[in-house]
Design a protein around this motif. Structure first.
Motif, PDB file in Angstrom:
ATOM      1  N   GLU A  24       0.836  -1.196   0.000  1.00  0.00           N
ATOM      2  CA  GLU A  24       0.000   0.000   0.000  1.00  0.00           C
ATOM      3  C   GLU A  24       0.870   1.245   0.000  1.00  0.00           C
ATOM      4  O   GLU A  24       1.931   1.259   0.609  1.00  0.00           O
ATOM      5  CB  GLU A  24      -0.903   0.022   1.244  1.00  0.00           C
ATOM      6  N   TRP A  25       0.407   2.313  -0.658  1.00  0.00           N
ATOM      7  CA  TRP A  25       1.168   3.546  -0.778  1.00  0.00           C
ATOM      8  C   TRP A  25       0.227   4.722  -1.006  1.00  0.00           C
ATOM      9  O   TRP A  25      -0.946   4.538  -1.300  1.00  0.00           O
ATOM     10  CB  TRP A  25       2.159   3.437  -1.943  1.00  0.00           C
ATOM     11  N   THR A  26       0.770   5.928  -0.856  1.00  0.00           N
ATOM     12  CA  THR A  26       0.051   7.151  -1.211  1.00  0.00           C
ATOM     13  C   THR A  26       0.984   8.032  -2.040  1.00  0.00           C
ATOM     14  O   THR A  26       2.210   7.928  -1.947  1.00  0.00           O
ATOM     15  CB  THR A  26      -0.430   7.950   0.017  1.00  0.00           C
ATOM     16  N   VAL A  27       0.378   8.909  -2.833  1.00  0.00           N
ATOM     17  CA  VAL A  27       1.114   9.841  -3.690  1.00  0.00           C
ATOM     18  C   VAL A  27       0.407  11.189  -3.644  1.00  0.00           C
ATOM     19  O   VAL A  27      -0.821  11.247  -3.625  1.00  0.00           O
ATOM     20  CB  VAL A  27       1.173   9.320  -5.152  1.00  0.00           C
ATOM     21  N   VAL A  28       1.191  12.267  -3.637  1.00  0.00           N
ATOM     22  CA  VAL A  28       0.652  13.621  -3.718  1.00  0.00           C
ATOM     23  C   VAL A  28       0.755  14.089  -5.167  1.00  0.00           C
ATOM     24  O   VAL A  28       1.811  13.959  -5.795  1.00  0.00           O
ATOM     25  CB  VAL A  28       1.422  14.591  -2.792  1.00  0.00           C
ATOM     26  N   SER A  29      -0.346  14.631  -5.689  1.00  0.00           N
ATOM     27  CA  SER A  29      -0.360  15.191  -7.037  1.00  0.00           C
ATOM     28  C   SER A  29      -1.415  16.281  -7.089  1.00  0.00           C
ATOM     29  O   SER A  29      -2.534  16.085  -6.603  1.00  0.00           O
ATOM     30  CB  SER A  29      -0.682  14.110  -8.068  1.00  0.00           C
ATOM     31  N   TYR A  30      -1.078  17.424  -7.694  1.00  0.00           N
ATOM     32  CA  TYR A  30      -2.021  18.530  -7.792  1.00  0.00           C
ATOM     33  C   TYR A  30      -2.915  18.434  -9.016  1.00  0.00           C
ATOM     34  O   TYR A  30      -3.814  19.231  -9.200  1.00  0.00           O
ATOM     35  CB  TYR A  30      -1.284  19.866  -7.721  1.00  0.00           C
ATOM     36  N   THR A  31      -2.651  17.427  -9.864  1.00  0.00           N
ATOM     37  CA  THR A  31      -3.593  17.069 -10.923  1.00  0.00           C
ATOM     38  C   THR A  31      -3.952  15.605 -10.685  1.00  0.00           C
ATOM     39  O   THR A  31      -3.175  14.860 -10.087  1.00  0.00           O
ATOM     40  CB  THR A  31      -2.995  17.272 -12.330  1.00  0.00           C
ATOM     41  N   PRO A  32      -5.123  15.179 -11.119  1.00  0.00           N
ATOM     42  CA  PRO A  32      -5.568  13.823 -10.793  1.00  0.00           C
ATOM     43  C   PRO A  32      -4.618  12.726 -11.285  1.00  0.00           C
ATOM     44  O   PRO A  32      -4.107  12.781 -12.403  1.00  0.00           O
ATOM     45  CB  PRO A  32      -6.922  13.713 -11.496  1.00  0.00           C
TER      46      PRO A  32
END
Length: 191
Positions: free
Chosen positions: A77-85
């Protein structure tokens, strides 16, 4: 920016408050993407820092415990930050010490403002074995770069733990509002 002096305009402001020099970019646009360097010097010495502004998604932050609890499976499991989808995740896994990667995909799940989560249930793994994984995210700017390999192991093996390389370049995803790009303390700074 990219080796050239920054010119102030209505969106780019250079500030100097008590020897703290900053570049503030309001309403970041694609034309703002690039490498920004700051050189500072004082009687005590000199320093140089570079930061990159990019619309690419940030690196994966792994949420899984590296020490697996199952003999032949693992939930990555992981998360990612992105200012576009984020539109897709690409995951590559392999047994540690081998060269061939196995590629999989995962559908992103919105996990709050600008945060996207992913998971992949890995099956038919070997007991007491170390593995490696890397995750890339795709958004409007294309595929993100793989910055770190995640080491994990199935039950009975200790995962390899590697440190982060010092001196790595800093990269930030695109901000839709104001962005404080760079701040160095010194008596003289050239942006």
């Amino acid at each position: 920016k990219d080796g050239q002096p920054v010119k102030q305009d209505s969106r780019l402001k250079l500030t100097n408050i008590h020897s703290k020099h900053s570049l503030i970019i309001s309403q970041v646009e694609r034309s703002d993407f690039g490498d920004y360097s700051c050189h500072a010097s004082s009687p005590s010495g000199a320093t140089h820092k570079t930061i990159q502004i990019s619309g690419a998604a940030g690196p994966a932050e792994y949420k899984s415990d590296p020490a697996g609890q199952e003999p032949d499976s693992y939930l990555l499991e992981w998360t990612v930050v992105s200012y576009t989808p984020i539109t897709a995740f690409r995951i590559e896994t392999r047994e540690a010490g081998t060269t061939a990667w196995k590629e999989s995909t995962s559908v992103p799940i919105e996990d709050g403002p600008y945060h996207y989560a992913g998971k992949l249930f890995l099956k038919q793994l070997s007991y007491a074995t170390r593995y490696e994984a890397k995750v890339q995210a795709r958004n409007d700017e294309g595929w993100s770069k793989t910055r770190e390999i995640f080491n994990f192991a199935t039950q009975g093996a200790e995962p390899v733990q590697k440190g982060v390389t010092a001196g790595a370049k800093c990269s930030l995803p695109l901000s839709l509002t104001s962005l404080l790009v760079l701040a160095l303390v010194g008596t003289r700074a050239v942006l």
